[in-house]
Design an enzyme around this catalytic site. Sequence first.
Site, short mmCIF file in Angstrom:
data_model
loop_
_atom_site.label_atom_id
_atom_site.label_comp_id
_atom_site.label_asym_id
_atom_site.label_seq_id
_atom_site.Cartn_x
_atom_site.Cartn_y
_atom_site.Cartn_z
N ARG A 25 26.69 36.60 -108.75
CA ARG A 25 26.57 35.23 -109.24
C ARG A 25 27.29 35.03 -110.57
O ARG A 25 27.80 33.94 -110.86
CB ARG A 25 25.09 34.86 -109.38
CG ARG A 25 24.81 33.39 -109.68
CD ARG A 25 23.33 33.14 -109.68
NE ARG A 25 22.98 31.74 -109.88
CZ ARG A 25 22.18 31.30 -110.84
NH1 ARG A 25 21.65 32.15 -111.73
NH2 ARG A 25 21.89 30.01 -110.94
N ILE B 44 24.95 25.09 -111.18
CA ILE B 44 24.85 26.04 -110.08
C ILE B 44 23.37 26.16 -109.78
O ILE B 44 22.55 26.36 -110.68
CB ILE B 44 25.49 27.40 -110.44
CG1 ILE B 44 25.38 28.39 -109.27
CG2 ILE B 44 24.91 27.99 -111.72
CD1 ILE B 44 26.15 29.69 -109.49
N SER B 45 23.00 26.02 -108.52
CA SER B 45 21.59 25.89 -108.15
C SER B 45 20.83 27.20 -108.35
O SER B 45 21.41 28.29 -108.39
CB SER B 45 21.47 25.46 -106.69
OG SER B 45 22.01 24.17 -106.50
N GLN B 46 19.51 27.07 -108.44
CA GLN B 46 18.62 28.22 -108.50
C GLN B 46 18.88 29.11 -107.28
O GLN B 46 18.92 28.63 -106.14
CB GLN B 46 17.17 27.74 -108.50
CG GLN B 46 16.14 28.84 -108.47
CD GLN B 46 14.74 28.28 -108.28
OE1 GLN B 46 14.54 27.07 -108.21
NE2 GLN B 46 13.76 29.17 -108.17
N PRO B 47 19.04 30.42 -107.46
CA PRO B 47 19.34 31.30 -106.32
C PRO B 47 18.33 31.21 -105.18
O PRO B 47 18.73 31.27 -104.01
CB PRO B 47 19.36 32.69 -106.96
CG PRO B 47 19.82 32.44 -108.36
CD PRO B 47 19.17 31.13 -108.74
#
Length: 212
Positions: free
Chosen positions: A29, A55-58
Amino acid sequence: MGDWGRADYLSRHGIKDARVLEAIARLNRADFVPEDLREEASADSPLPIGHGQTISQPYVVALMTEALQLQGDERVLEIGTGSGYQTALLSLLCREVYSVEIVPELAQSAREVLGRQGFENVSFREGDGSLGWPDQAPFDAILAAAAPPDVPLQLLSQLKPGGRMIIPVGPRGGTQQLLRIQRALRPGEVPQVESLLSVRFVPMTGQPLSQG
């Protein structure tokens, strides 16, 4: 170096699709975030990537990807290329990815990042994601990383019968619902809609969505 620890963490928090976990383990990431935030890339939280985008939460990335139920031979439309992390994940899990990004700087950056990493089954388009990619439709699956106020029929119409769309829907700046929508197999039948999670995504920008 991949994120094997992240894959293990996500597995312990409910992500079960082995293909999704393996793909996450292959990606780093930190390669997809601004340089000054790379030390924070290991956190299970969203991060800013500039231009009002994130960038979204994993965990949410993994949940959305798992909900698409990809088998490997699909053509997938992504709305909101953003950092390119979700794009890369989809690339590892399906046959072709078509990704649309409205912010020129993010579109260019993601293209460069994925190019350096050798992703060859991704096509990019700069423009209004609310319109989808009509000349490449229909798609087996659609994943949207931005939230319109209502379910966008323009995108739903670009799914194959039985195709799946994962999309956050709700008000700008408020709590939204992450929906899994499956297009009906026959004309005139109602799509199946399932709410997966309460979320907060950036709004889907572009021209107003046509509802009919």
